[in-house]
Scaffold this active site. Structure first.
Site, PDB file in Angstrom:
ATOM      1  N   ARG F  77       0.887  -1.162   0.000  1.00 18.82           N
ATOM      2  CA  ARG F  77       0.000   0.000   0.000  1.00 18.82           C
ATOM      3  C   ARG F  77       0.931   1.219   0.000  1.00 18.82           C
ATOM      4  NH1 ARG F  77      -5.288  -0.931  -1.287  1.00 18.82           N
ATOM      5  NH2 ARG F  77      -5.405  -3.160  -0.930  1.00 18.82           N
ATOM      6  N   HIS F 183       5.360   4.950  -8.548  1.00 23.45           N
ATOM      7  CA  HIS F 183       4.204   5.195  -7.679  1.00 23.45           C
ATOM      8  C   HIS F 183       4.716   5.905  -6.437  1.00 23.45           C
ATOM      9  CE1 HIS F 183       0.372   4.652  -5.760  1.00 23.45           C
ATOM     10  NE2 HIS F 183      -0.060   3.767  -6.632  1.00 23.45           N
ATOM     11  N   HIS F 228      -1.390   5.013 -12.930  1.00 28.90           N
ATOM     12  CA  HIS F 228      -2.510   5.943 -13.124  1.00 28.90           C
ATOM     13  C   HIS F 228      -2.461   6.634 -14.472  1.00 28.90           C
ATOM     14  CE1 HIS F 228      -1.611   5.870  -8.700  1.00 28.90           C
ATOM     15  NE2 HIS F 228      -2.803   5.312  -8.753  1.00 28.90           N
ATOM     16  N   GLU F 287      -5.616  -0.984  -9.223  1.00 31.61           N
ATOM     17  CA  GLU F 287      -5.526  -0.546  -7.811  1.00 31.61           C
ATOM     18  C   GLU F 287      -6.700  -1.115  -7.015  1.00 31.61           C
ATOM     19  OE1 GLU F 287      -3.564   3.562  -6.986  1.00 31.61           O
ATOM     20  OE2 GLU F 287      -5.658   3.795  -6.486  1.00 31.61           O
TER      21      GLU F 287
END
Lengths: 335, 335, 335, 335, 335, 335
Positions: F77, F183, F228, F287
């Site tokens: 995470r 990320h 993303h 995700e």
């Protein structure tokens, strides 16, 4: 009264496009790439003939004519050098374009000799700065370097000129055999002084920094001219007498490691300067056209008609006057 | 050549216990409490007669006798003021003890008049500093205040003297009717100048700060004496001529809002100063005994025998010499 | 009750001129040059006989006589060490003059043995500091070093004593075979503690820092005495028991890598200390004359009459008392 | 030996979901919104019965049973309070959820009384912090507040507890009539101490800060208990005797403005504490289960079986022992 | 296909003298006084007809002609605004001269309407900035304001646009009834993005900042157009759907509090934008001539021929296309 | 419509004990020692079946089942990574425990492949970080690494991804033959964006940083996937066309040095992305479960049912759809 006059302290009058280029650099910070200032010999030539509000309404060439200057050493407009800007590349690019403007001016006006401005950003090392001097001496035939003792432009304390930090500068100057003209650049808030007063403050510090025992012992061939009559030092020199006496010497002897220009605008100051360091250590310099290009309403003289002030000093003999006007410069700059 | 001589720039020669007290303060930072410097009239008296290495091997009183000084205004040794130390209370305590040492000196030596040092810590406000001046004028009969334009002592940029920040200082000076002697204190690393050169740099800034248009318009009765001949300004004054011409005035007129002392150690500098601001704006000041208390091996004169230099200026008439030696001081300090 | 008494924690009582010198250093920041504190054996001798307000109105020698101290190890007055001042040279000069004052005191008073103060400025490296210790051991015959675990004097966080940063210190101590007395110096605002409480806080940190597993494994011959009974640790030692149990050892065993002095002013605290670390790890120390040189109005005893407190501990046998008063010090300092 | 035992220094044993919630807060910094820790009475109850590695393998309730604790005041786990985290709202939310966990624990375990943790972030004012105390006293019936003297958690210097900054805290404590338990929270790098040693250092500073003359003069009804036996102070108290004597008082009298708990793990330390401040100023406190929940392999006792240590002190009479175990707490906390 | 075209995103093409003036300001920092950029209607007119390397070799007017733009709203060249420079007065002066250049351009070119740049220096307050907008609307008839959400130009974090800090800006915009065009200015090292990418990043932040619940509730009449198609938001808008669903609304509805211009250079991006916010919330904007004034070698189109891209969108009906090209702008700017 | 689906962007659903462990680390800062998060295969398994409020009330496995995901690459995470916390060891320990949680999840769920999180603390060097990747690939068989381009988590500017600083990262990735998933992690105040928006901003910067000319020239085998959908770049890509044209290339070609995942939640954004970079450069990523695990009340679909959005794109052919869903991932990750 017919001395050759070599003015060692002139600044380039560049085409507007140099400053448009600069305004772009500090805005895009390099994002538009290197580009250039679109400088040409034609534009450089025209700039020298353009009447200018800041010059009292006449042109650079008219000032030279009026003052009977035979040669002028031209360096960058110091306050425009932006040494403290970031990133380093825009400081570098601006220095290069400025030196190009000087080179073009020398090409179109035979009275000029070039003095290089250096990309003195604290993001790079002094050794790096000197590459531009090498280039200007080799490619353009420049005869000197303008050195800013405060590349931070007032934002923080730089190392004093007596510090080892500056040794690469002195080394390359000696290697190339060209003198340094000490002259600071800008001065940024929240400093309490304008850039113009910062010149004086920095020159005072430059003198005391350079006169640390080691510099001229380690670089006996180094030639340094401090602008604007040496800051506060000639006037305040008595303050340093006791220290010199204690070392078994005199402060006058210590001071004579350095040269200074005559860029002062009152006759009594010039007299004081010459008495303090000797006519053989003063070089005619006017910063003309520039700060002093305003007429005194009472006398009708330009404030920066420093040649008239020197000529008015009665106790100077012709040999001394020649040294000041030309001989010292010829010797130092090998003209 | 028999003028009364009032030296406006003398510093107290205090008993050792003042400095032992100070060494304690900067070590315990207030943990030992207020305490005191164990000052007594007897010790103050003895200190004035003690030969001192820093004074060239003779005593403060011998210097006064030798130079024929009739009155001397004594302020704290400026470089000891420690304005930038912390916490504020130790700055306050030291200023109080120093002023007590001055008061005791005045008590035992009738030639002295006191000039107060102030607790100029930036942890408190200028209005707060002025309480100590009020006390010294009221309790001790002091006649002036020494003002440090750089309470940070070189660590960061203070507001310029033309800034509203300083207005409470000017207000109380006017209210009490006593002049200010501008004199900085210490200068801390990494500044490039010693405290002694910092004096000069700060005085240069003080002159330009105070000559901002508003100060003397807002405080027409303010009397300010800048130490050490006004820093660099008289020598560099021509640099400010163009600006004044543009405003329809002359820089000489602007400069005459201020006074300066003669604490310069070369005759030509004194001549320049007097020409620049007029004999009616110069006050005899020597900083004696102090920095200049060394003998010139060639002339045998003390470097700080400034009275001899003034007497040697041939073009001064007696009235002007009297103004410098006494008249100006009498008028400003109401002696 | 007739033990020889070796007080390992005494501080020099220097002539005033040492502190006048220091006040000058922190004012001129080196601009007056190295100079010296004008120390002489005569002045050192006189200082030991001078009654002193801070010592309860009697002299250093009287305190020794009263307490029956046979030998005292004297180090600098710690709070005066100014390790955090700048530039480094003034810290160096002050340390040298202080050690000279100690050497002169040892010369005029046979009960004294010197413990060196070091120029622990963070502008130089620990290896550099140790040169002064070498000099003091070689030239002056000093027997130990006072080590300040916080050269920043509260201004920022130094590396913990267990950090590699300190290894050059431990190396030279082992090489010279002299013990360290851990004792901090000043404490500067905005810290919340006075220098005196900072001593205690730093000693607590020193104990936990030094007891990191590596230090005494890497320097098995290192001898360290923590001042003031080891800060908070003996009282709070139970807090560290679980950690030691988890490592299969006891905290008492870990603690016995270190020594501490008895500079505590209550009998129950001394009893706690001796129980916590053993009589063979406690060294008689008084800091006398100093913080505790005030008389308890009820008992009439000087607060720092620590020998009386030790003598009053009923459960100590003579051998243990001798260890505390003399034996441990003789062994560690090779007296 | 059958005293009621009120342990004033227990910390909540909360369900895991409180810490999962916290891990989220310091990751999303509020982006997920307030949310909650999913606390329930059932989970709170289960947590009290869960054996725990950190507690020596048994549960919180088993510890209470073993030690025969009749009542325990439970406050947040201090090192988890994260007062120095940002933004302020996550500190606030975590404090609220923690207090909710305490309230639920009190609901399911009748031996518990709540002591509130406060959202002491320096982004908000002390007055703001106290709203949470008001809420906890009013809504939950809590009986005290845990106060962290260092909300910066070691990152910078907070105002000392004697400073006016803290007055809103003392005001609300007095208004609500609840005592404060002084207990710091975390300690962040580069501090040299772990949070656990930071507790001790901060308590030492808390005692000296609170004993500044003004606090208890301005807040005569303020009740403050310093955790862990008062840091270093009882052991080092002699250091403060001279100052008190000079003020015509004794340090013992000054010290008795404060209370301390018995959270020390060695009998001699407890004896020292009780002698230093009196049995009427010591409150039974164990931090159990917690730091000390490890068994001494030699004695087989839990290190935090402080009740056994107190019972072992032979010179305590029953009345004193009762005061320590219960009477003082009943009076201060109005139980 | 014959819509009136109102381009809301054009920047002034000013005479060189504006940038020469700027280069001077950032060099003398105000020491040369206010001065001016020597702007005239003639020079403004000539600038519009001058072919320009940065514009692909043609003039501003030729670009307008080529694209058939009927009206263009012109604001300052954003990257030249130097909001983060110091002192504040040079930011103020440059903004005033820039707005004057815009006003003169509007005077000589009837297709132009002015959008003011503001002196957004963080040395002054937002309320102060708005005086220049009032002046431009009143004196020059300007129809909007360009607002930089990052006056620090990347040097530090400004308050988010949802913060109360910005309320004086929104208040004056509503009072004057003119919309804001959100557009950042420069971006200074060591930021990782060029000023041009900083535009996009700041617009993304501007959208999320402005969509905080309070802004449009407190300023229901506020009209804000975000430049360059709203940064990353339309493309990334799905990321915000869950949050909106949780609040019982849709992100599309939230987004429609704002308008954006079409300053994107790919048809698919424009289609995405129009789908995301609706044709009634998109305003034709090109930044032409500028960044996109380069010809695609394959298509032969200027990259910034955004009108062609819009015309190419097949699924747009004429009413929608008119809204985008003109109707929305007419309504917002009251043209 | 029956493609194998490999989701490259999943995050671990770890047992609560991982976050309890983390909450402890940021509280004790390492004082409790390394410890561990008490992770077991059983707990890891249970966590995958636990319904979760943040996941819309169902479990991780249910999400996989619902979406028909055949394989999922799971990384930590990201917002929990705490790269900016101190000291370095707690960042290291947390990364190790997190990777262990991933490894255990892979062990109990055959659909998972591990992607390592790295201890990217700026207190250590990038070369040091990569040791953990080596360990995870070797010991656990992980197939990729998650790289945070902003280890300062918003507190200050890190070097751009094009900087030499990052070269050790690229070197080890190439050496091990595993791709990087870009990320970012957390984002700390006073930044204006939440961590979630920081992802987008950092990805935009990552794309422009990585596309500096040198990176893919120096590391031709480097494989990088930007999460993303590549931040703002596909939508804003036209802004970069002119620069590419000037270099004689197209921005589309430049962009295709990178890959991006499909973690966007609107069909039009996905279409834009695929058009901008080509179906062969897009990797299916969701995700899921996470930010998008909320149902659209209108459609009844989960917002993160990205496979449905991709299936709905009519103009994609089966080969392209297969590339996106599986082929590209198989090739890059060698599955």
């Amino acid at each position: 009264m017919l001395s050759v006059k070599i003015d060692v302290h002139g600044h380039v009058t560049a085409p507007d496009s140099l400053y448009v280029y600069k305004a772009g650099l500090v805005s895009h910070r390099g994002a538009h790439g290197r580009g250039d200032a679109a400088l040409t010999a034609e534009a450089a030539d025209a700039a020298l003939d353009a009447p200018n509000r800041s010059f009292g309404g006449i042109s650079h060439r008219q000032h030279l004519d009026n003052a009977g200057v035979d040669y002028q050493l031209i360096s960058p407009r110091p306050y425009q050098m932006m040494h403290s800007e970031s990133p380093a590349k825009i400081v570098q690019w601006y220095a290069e374009e400025t030196n190009k403007a000087i080179a073009l001016s020398c090409q179109v006006e035979s009275r000029f000799k070039g003095v290089a401005g250096l990309p003195q950003t604290m993001e790079t090392s002094p050794a790096t700065w000197m590459n531009e001097l090498r280039r200007c001496v080799t490619e353009y035939g420049f005869v000197g370097a303008m050195i800013n003792p405060d590349p931070y432009e007032g934002l923080q304390q730089p190392p004093a000129l007596g510090d080892q930090f500056w040794y690469p500068v002195w080394e390359v100057l000696c290697e190339l055999g060209v003198p340094a003209l000490i002259h600071s650049a800008g001065c940024r808030p929240p400093a309490r002084e304008s850039y113009s007063l910062h010149f004086i403050q920095e020159e005072t510090l430059a003198v005391t920094g350079l006169l640390q025992p080691s510099v001229f012992k380690d670089f006996p061939d180094l030639k340094v001219i401090v602008s604007h009559g040496g800051g506060a030092i000639p006037y305040q020199r008595g303050r340093f007498y006791p220290g010199a006496f204690r070392q078994g010497t005199t402060y006058r002897d210590i001071l004579r490691n350095l040269y200074s220009d005559t860029c002062l605008y009152t006759q009594d100051s010039l007299e004081l300067q010459i008495k303090a360091v000797g006519a053989d250590h003063c070089l005619f310099g006017t910063e003309k056209p520039g700060t002093g290009s305003v007429k005194d309403p009472e006398t009708g003289r330009w404030v920066d008609d420093i040649h008239l002030l020197i000529e008015d000093i009665e106790w100077l003999d012709d040999a001394e006057r020649d040294q000041i006007f030309a001989g010292n410069a010829q010797q130092l700059f090998k003209l």
